[in-house]
Design a protein around this motif. Structure first.
Motif, PDB file in Angstrom:
ATOM      1  N   LEU A  67      -3.019   4.584   0.574  1.00 45.15           N
ATOM      2  CA  LEU A  67      -1.618   4.662   0.957  1.00 45.15           C
ATOM      3  C   LEU A  67      -0.833   3.599   0.190  1.00 45.15           C
ATOM      4  O   LEU A  67      -1.341   2.500  -0.057  1.00 45.15           O
ATOM      5  N   PRO A  68       0.427   3.878  -0.168  1.00 44.98           N
ATOM      6  CA  PRO A  68       1.217   2.846  -0.844  1.00 44.98           C
ATOM      7  C   PRO A  68       1.581   1.685   0.070  1.00 44.98           C
ATOM      8  O   PRO A  68       1.843   0.577  -0.395  1.00 44.98           O
ATOM      9  N   GLY A  69       1.595   1.913   1.376  1.00 48.86           N
ATOM     10  CA  GLY A  69       1.912   0.863   2.330  1.00 48.86           C
ATOM     11  C   GLY A  69       1.403   1.227   3.705  1.00 48.86           C
ATOM     12  O   GLY A  69       1.143   2.388   4.001  1.00 48.86           O
ATOM     13  N   SER A 150      12.517   7.655   4.128  1.00 46.19           N
ATOM     14  CA  SER A 150      11.589   7.290   3.056  1.00 46.19           C
ATOM     15  C   SER A 150      11.416   5.782   3.004  1.00 46.19           C
ATOM     16  O   SER A 150      12.391   5.034   2.903  1.00 46.19           O
ATOM     17  N   LEU A 151      10.165   5.360   3.085  1.00 45.75           N
ATOM     18  CA  LEU A 151       9.785   3.963   2.913  1.00 45.75           C
ATOM     19  C   LEU A 151       8.374   3.996   2.341  1.00 45.75           C
ATOM     20  O   LEU A 151       7.393   4.053   3.072  1.00 45.75           O
ATOM     21  N   GLY A 152       8.271   4.007   1.026  1.00 45.44           N
ATOM     22  CA  GLY A 152       6.986   4.259   0.384  1.00 45.44           C
ATOM     23  C   GLY A 152       6.740   5.746   0.263  1.00 45.44           C
ATOM     24  O   GLY A 152       6.620   6.294  -0.817  1.00 45.44           O
ATOM     25  N   ALA A 218       4.160   0.756  12.158  1.00 47.32           N
ATOM     26  CA  ALA A 218       5.264  -0.194  12.004  1.00 47.32           C
ATOM     27  C   ALA A 218       6.282   0.266  10.977  1.00 47.32           C
ATOM     28  O   ALA A 218       7.493   0.066  11.159  1.00 47.32           O
ATOM     29  N   ASN A 219       5.829   0.869   9.875  1.00 46.96           N
ATOM     30  CA  ASN A 219       6.789   1.297   8.862  1.00 46.96           C
ATOM     31  C   ASN A 219       7.724   2.380   9.398  1.00 46.96           C
ATOM     32  O   ASN A 219       8.927   2.377   9.104  1.00 46.96           O
TER      33      ASN A 219
END
Length: 278
Positions: A67-69, A150-152, A218-219
């Motif tokens: 995963l990117p984050g 979108s976040l990552g 959390a993201n």
């Protein structure tokens, strides 16, 4: 190798998402994918010193791949770093960019991890775009209020009127995975109408990354804070994991900045145990 099992995003000292944290090593990606499975966790975080840029490099894996984050994985990593060296503030470098992280050691011995995940993109879905997702979730196709955040990676944020409506959800995992794969979505984060103090219940379904339901995310909670900030809410506290019998809580606050509002997200964590030769 030694794997530290961290319970990230505890609620009142209980529950939390079991997360495997370990120093990176010359492993293949397939070997990294095995770590969370062997550790009994949904996610694994691999730490290494980021040279020459400095800071700590983080890589995140589930059984499905990288995963990117990962927000609760970042909280877990900050807890491990604080436990090892007393690190309070550190630059974290992930595949989706650099993050500023902070670990807080409380007087009672507990740990908190906080980080700024970066800007959140929000857009309204197109007409009919989410029909297959709604069907897989067991919801009517005219369920209002959804946004793509979108976040990552993009994910759906979707409000439901009550906590009981949220608790009653029984998605079809295979159909949901197919719908999310087709749309390129990480998963679906559903939440109850916020109380005046910003408290919500939330559930995150992400079968596309091998996590039918996440104990803590959390993201996505940071994305929700960005979404609700448009209506004037300065922060959000999300209760998750109850449907899985493992309570978790994540808090995200909105802070003003020179380029617009920014998000700070985090939670408390506890180092559970160290697993040898995983």
């Amino acid at each position: 190798m030694n794997v530290t099992l961290v319970r990230a995003c505890l609620r009142d000292g209980r529950g939390g998402s079991p997360t495997a944290v370990l120093d990176d090593a010359p492993l293949t990606d397939d070997e990294r994918r095995e770590v969370p499975v062997r550790a009994g966790a949904s996610h694994a975080v691999f730490l290494s010193t980021a040279r020459p840029a400095g800071g700590i490099s983080l890589r995140f894996f589930t059984a499905e791949g990288e995963l990117p984050g990962c927000g609760h994985g970042t909280v877990a990593a900050l807890a491990v770093l604080a436990g090892r060296t007393g690190t309070r503030e550190v630059t974290l470098r992930t595949r989706s960019g650099a993050l500023e992280g902070r670990a807080i050691r409380r007087e009672d011995g507990g740990l908190e991890g906080w980080f700024a995940p970066g800007p959140v993109g929000l857009r309204a879905p197109g007409d009919g775009e989410l029909d297959d997702v709604f069907t897989a979730l067991g919801l009517a196709g005219d369920t209002p209020g959804g946004v793509i955040a979108s976040l990552g990676r993009p994910r759906l944020l979707l409000p439901l009127p009550t906590r009981s409506a949220l608790a009653a959800l029984t998605p079809h995992p295979d159909r949901l995975r197919a719908a999310c794969d087709r749309l390129g979505l990480l998963g679906c984060y559903l939440y109850s109408a916020p109380a005046p103090d910003g408290r919500v219940a939330a559930r995150m379904f992400a079968p596309s990354i091998g996590v039918p339901e996440d104990i803590a995310n959390a993201n996505s909670t940071a994305c929700l804070a960005a979404r609700l900030a448009r209506g004037g809410l300065p922060g959000v506290t999300a209760d998750m994991g109850d449907s899985l019998g493992t309570p978790a809580t994540i808090t995200a606050v909105v802070r003003p900045g020179p380029d617009g509002p920014g998000i700070l997200v985090g939670g408390s964590a506890r180092i559970d145990r160290v697993l040898g030769d995983s």
